[in-house]
Design a protein around this motif. Structure first.
Motif, short mmCIF file in Angstrom:
data_model
loop_
_atom_site.label_atom_id
_atom_site.label_comp_id
_atom_site.label_asym_id
_atom_site.label_seq_id
_atom_site.Cartn_x
_atom_site.Cartn_y
_atom_site.Cartn_z
N ASN A 153 0.83 -1.21 0.00
CA ASN A 153 0.00 0.00 0.00
C ASN A 153 0.86 1.26 0.00
O ASN A 153 0.50 2.26 -0.61
N LEU A 154 1.99 1.19 0.65
CA LEU A 154 2.90 2.34 0.66
C LEU A 154 3.55 2.52 -0.71
O LEU A 154 3.60 3.62 -1.25
N LEU A 155 4.00 1.42 -1.28
CA LEU A 155 4.69 1.49 -2.56
C LEU A 155 3.78 2.04 -3.65
O LEU A 155 4.22 2.79 -4.51
N THR A 156 2.51 1.64 -3.61
CA THR A 156 1.59 2.06 -4.67
C THR A 156 0.83 3.32 -4.28
O THR A 156 -0.10 3.71 -4.96
N LYS A 157 1.20 3.91 -3.16
CA LYS A 157 0.65 5.18 -2.70
C LYS A 157 -0.81 5.09 -2.25
O LYS A 157 -1.48 6.12 -2.17
N PHE A 158 -1.27 3.87 -1.97
CA PHE A 158 -2.61 3.77 -1.41
C PHE A 158 -2.61 4.27 0.03
O PHE A 158 -3.65 4.63 0.56
N LEU A 159 -1.42 4.29 0.62
CA LEU A 159 -1.25 4.87 1.96
C LEU A 159 -0.04 5.80 1.92
O LEU A 159 0.96 5.48 1.26
N PRO A 160 -0.10 6.92 2.62
CA PRO A 160 1.09 7.76 2.70
C PRO A 160 2.03 7.23 3.79
O PRO A 160 1.57 6.82 4.85
N PRO A 161 3.34 7.21 3.54
CA PRO A 161 4.24 6.74 4.59
C PRO A 161 4.37 7.77 5.70
O PRO A 161 4.15 8.96 5.47
N SER A 162 4.70 7.32 6.90
CA SER A 162 4.94 8.27 8.00
C SER A 162 6.31 8.91 7.82
O SER A 162 6.49 10.08 8.10
N SER A 163 7.27 8.10 7.37
CA SER A 163 8.57 8.67 7.02
C SER A 163 9.27 7.72 6.07
O SER A 163 8.80 6.61 5.83
N GLY A 164 10.37 8.19 5.52
CA GLY A 164 11.11 7.37 4.56
C GLY A 164 10.80 7.79 3.14
O GLY A 164 9.95 8.65 2.91
N ALA A 165 11.50 7.18 2.20
CA ALA A 165 11.35 7.56 0.80
C ALA A 165 11.20 6.34 -0.08
O ALA A 165 11.63 5.23 0.27
N ILE A 166 10.54 6.53 -1.22
CA ILE A 166 10.38 5.46 -2.20
C ILE A 166 10.94 5.96 -3.53
O ILE A 166 10.55 7.03 -4.00
N LEU A 167 11.85 5.19 -4.10
CA LEU A 167 12.41 5.55 -5.40
C LEU A 167 12.04 4.48 -6.41
O LEU A 167 12.28 3.29 -6.18
N TYR A 168 11.44 4.92 -7.50
CA TYR A 168 11.09 3.99 -8.57
C TYR A 168 11.80 4.46 -9.83
O TYR A 168 11.66 5.60 -10.24
N LYS A 169 12.61 3.59 -10.39
CA LYS A 169 13.44 3.92 -11.54
C LYS A 169 14.25 5.20 -11.29
O LYS A 169 14.34 6.08 -12.13
N GLY A 170 14.76 5.30 -10.08
CA GLY A 170 15.62 6.43 -9.74
C GLY A 170 14.87 7.70 -9.39
O GLY A 170 15.47 8.70 -8.99
N GLU A 171 13.54 7.65 -9.52
CA GLU A 171 12.77 8.88 -9.30
C GLU A 171 12.07 8.78 -7.94
O GLU A 171 11.54 7.72 -7.59
N ASP A 172 12.06 9.85 -7.22
CA ASP A 172 11.40 9.85 -5.92
C ASP A 172 9.88 9.92 -6.12
O ASP A 172 9.36 10.91 -6.63
N ILE A 173 9.19 8.86 -5.74
CA ILE A 173 7.73 8.84 -5.92
C ILE A 173 7.02 8.89 -4.57
O ILE A 173 5.82 8.61 -4.48
#
Ligand SMILES: Nc1ncnc2c1ncn2[C@@H]1O[C@H](COP(=O)(O)OP(=O)(O)O)[C@@H](O)[C@H]1O
Ligand SMILES: [Mg+2]
Lengths: 327, 256
Positions: free
Chosen positions: B56-76
């Motif tokens: 859910n965090l990776l697909t943005k169904f939920l917002p993370p409390s902290s931390g970052a997600i990078l997909y293909k080098g891009e911050d999503i």
């Protein structure tokens, strides 16, 4: 929201060949013929009332039946458009077509504003937000000077269609209203059966899945809401023209409830259901006026009985019957 | 298979200290995940470990409390869910996610439809969608559902629904698939079919999957991340992870 049964029934009817493109053309052809001759058999004002409410309910059904959104504030669009059209025709003296268009346009813009906020929530919260906004519109209608407050807007002139057809003639007015209804209904029909309509259906069926497939569900809901509000407005503008008055009842939450009732009674998620529901409710209100306040009780009873006996709505049940007794 | 490299190259998805706090309950805690392009990566762990929440965090169904997600080098990290999907990362759901009252064909077609660019065109006839039927049938063919094209999805048996879901996901030709327990609740035969299907589609894609069936994981996945109470317990190839005493204790204890 679980899927309404009328939807399943009309889909099954297509699949099983109970509804075919040919039968559909014949059916709508007959309806048009019926619509053209009916004013010679039935009191035209009654018919026009039915057409206005049928358009209103069909517009509402685009949201409830095909998008899965229960708006409880649709009277806001009906009434606002009615007031705008009434005022423009009476006090500004605009040609009737422009008056109707302007009322519709204002309802569309209002739909955009209310929809943009309401679609952020779903289920009962969505319903409550739409109701809340509709109550504000009601308040404005009571307070603003141009609405005539408790008295409403009276004596709206009907003018001449295309500049020469006098609409005080009930038959001329009837065909004018019939044309508007046909147009509005066609827009709804096409919307349901368009690429956009298929996305709406997927949102109603499984919103999270539609989202995960890359559809911005909120934007689709908003466009559906705006179309629905605009067409509800068209119904309101036309109604103002037919009755020559607009009152607070047109923006009252009773009207918002009534359209839910008509749609459920006729069969939500079916193309014809809302119109059948509107016919029934307007007929009851019309022919039972002798019963005074009891009309509400009678309509309520019919509704309860109807929904208990015909869970899918009248049209939904008819399709269900046809499924079991194919012809 | 080798363990993930520390360099950015070769990674399609990366999370950095991803954390999700549900009003004080930390469901995902400091998860730094690295998924290499072209691999099948498993996310395993006992029930409630936070696997679905990670999805859910990776697909943005939920917002993370902290931390970052990078997909293909891009911050999503702050993208919207539909946007993430359009960037090519498509998820499935733990409970089967078909459109119940649409036919099998229509289910797949909805996914294909977006690329026509007419999805807001309420004035067009839906006959314009028929150009998609050929491709839709190809996709259904791949999961043995072409013969059921006109069946309403709700009437399919469970395993077939999941197959339909995969076909729908593949319709978007995603670069990366997130599959949440794709074989859950399936009979033996269906499991085999789905495993083969995943293997086939993963040939030119990246797959991140939650899976309970360890034989499926052993058979299919290059890298395994074990999650326990929201944190990463171990990561590596199956042979390595399955010997890890902590994993044996935590995971097998539940699996038995
Ligand atoms: N929306 C939510 N609100 C509160 N708690 C949640 C929510 N979603 C999941 N949780 C909790 O987070 C934990 C992890 O859940 P989940 O990610 O579904 O686990 P898994 O998929 O590994 O079985 C569970 O304890 C669950 O109850
Ligand atoms: Mg889970």
């Amino acid at each position: 929201m679980s899927t309404p049964d009328g939807v399943q029934e009309s889909r099954a009817a297509w699949r099983l060949g109970i509804i075919t493109p040919r039968r559909k053309r014949i059916f709508f052809g007959l309806l048009v013929v019926l619509g053209l001759v009916l004013p010679y058999l039935v009191y035209p004002v009654f018919l026009m009332n039915v057409l206005c409410m049928a358009l209103f309910a069909s517009a509402f059904n685009l949201l409830l039946g095909y998008t899965g959104l229960l708006s409880f504030g649709h009277a806001a669009f009906l009434g606002t458009a009615g007031y705008v059209t009434g005022w423009l025709l009476r006090s500004v003296g605009l040609p009737v077509e422009l008056g109707v268009l302007a009322g519709t346009a204002v309802a569309t813009v209002l739909g955009w504003a209310i929809g943009a906020l309401a679609i952020r929530r779903s289920g009962i919260y969505f319903a409550m937000i739409t109701l809340g906004f509709a109550q504000m519109i009601y308040f404005l209608a009571v307070q603003l000077p141009f609405t005539g407050g408790e008295d409403g807007l009276q004596g709206i002139p009907q003018g001449k269609a295309l500049g020469f057809v006098p609409l005080h003639n009930p038959y001329a007015l009837y065909y004018f209203v019939f044309a508007i209804f046909a147009l509005g209904f066609a827009v709804i029909y096409r919307t349901i059966h368009s690429p956009f309509g298929h996305v709406l259906r997927s949102i109603r069926e499984n919103e999270a899945r539609a989202l995960s497939l890359g559809y911005d569900v909120e934007r689709y809901k908003l466009v559906a809401f705006v179309i629905s509000a605009g067409l509800a407005g068209l119904a309101g503008s036309t109604k103002a023209l037919v009755l020559q008055f607009v009152t607070l009842t047109d923006v009252h939450w009773h009207k918002s409830g009534e359209v839910v009732l008509m749609t459920l009674l006729g069969g939500m998620g079916t193309v014809m259901g809302p119109s059948v529901g509107a016919l029934l409710v307007v007929a009851m209100e019309n022919y039972l006026t002798g019963f005074g306040d009891w009309v509400t009780v009678i309509v309520g009873t019919v509704f309860v009985a109807g929904v208990l006996a015909f869970r899918r709505g009248i049209v939904g049940e008819a399709l269900h019957l046809a499924r079991n007794f194919p012809f | 298979m080798t363990a993930p490299t520390a360099t950015g190259d070769g990674l399609i998805l990366e999370t950095r200290h991803l954390t999700k706090d549900f009003r004080g309950f930390v469901a995902v805690s400091d998860v730094s995940l690295r998924v290499r392009r072209g691999t099948i990566h498993a996310l395993i762990g006992p029930n409630g470990a936070g696997k679905t929440t990670v999805f859910n965090l990776l697909t943005k169904f939920l917002p993370p409390s902290s931390g970052a997600i990078l997909y293909k080098g891009e911050d999503i990290t702050h993208e919207r869910p539909a946007e993430v999907a359009r960037k090519g990362m498509i998820r499935s759901f733990q409970v089967s996610a078909v459109f119940p009252n649409l036919t099998v064909l229509e289910n797949v077609r909805v996914a294909l439809q977006r690329r026509l660019g007419t999805s807001f065109h309420f004035w067009k006839s839906d006959h314009t969608l028929q150009v998609l039927h050929g491709r839709a049938l190809e996709l259904l063919e791949a999961v043995d559902l072409a013969g059921h094209r006109d069946t309403v999805a709700v009437e399919l048996p469970y395993g077939r629904k999941r197959a339909l879901e995969i076909a729908t996901t593949l319709a978007l030709d995603p670069e990366m698939l997130l599959l949440d327990e794709p074989t859950q609740g399936m009979g033996h035969e269906d499991v085999g079919r789905v495993v083969e299907l995943i293997r086939r589609v993963a040939a030119d894609r990246t797959v991140l999957m939650v899976e309970h069936n360890l034989s499926v994981v052993a058979d299919l996945c290059h890298t395994i991340t074990v999650l326990q109470r929201g944190s990463i317990l171990a990561e590596g190839p199956y042979a390595e992870v399955s010997r890890n005493p902590q994993v044996l204790e935590a995971y097998i204890g539940v699996a038995e």
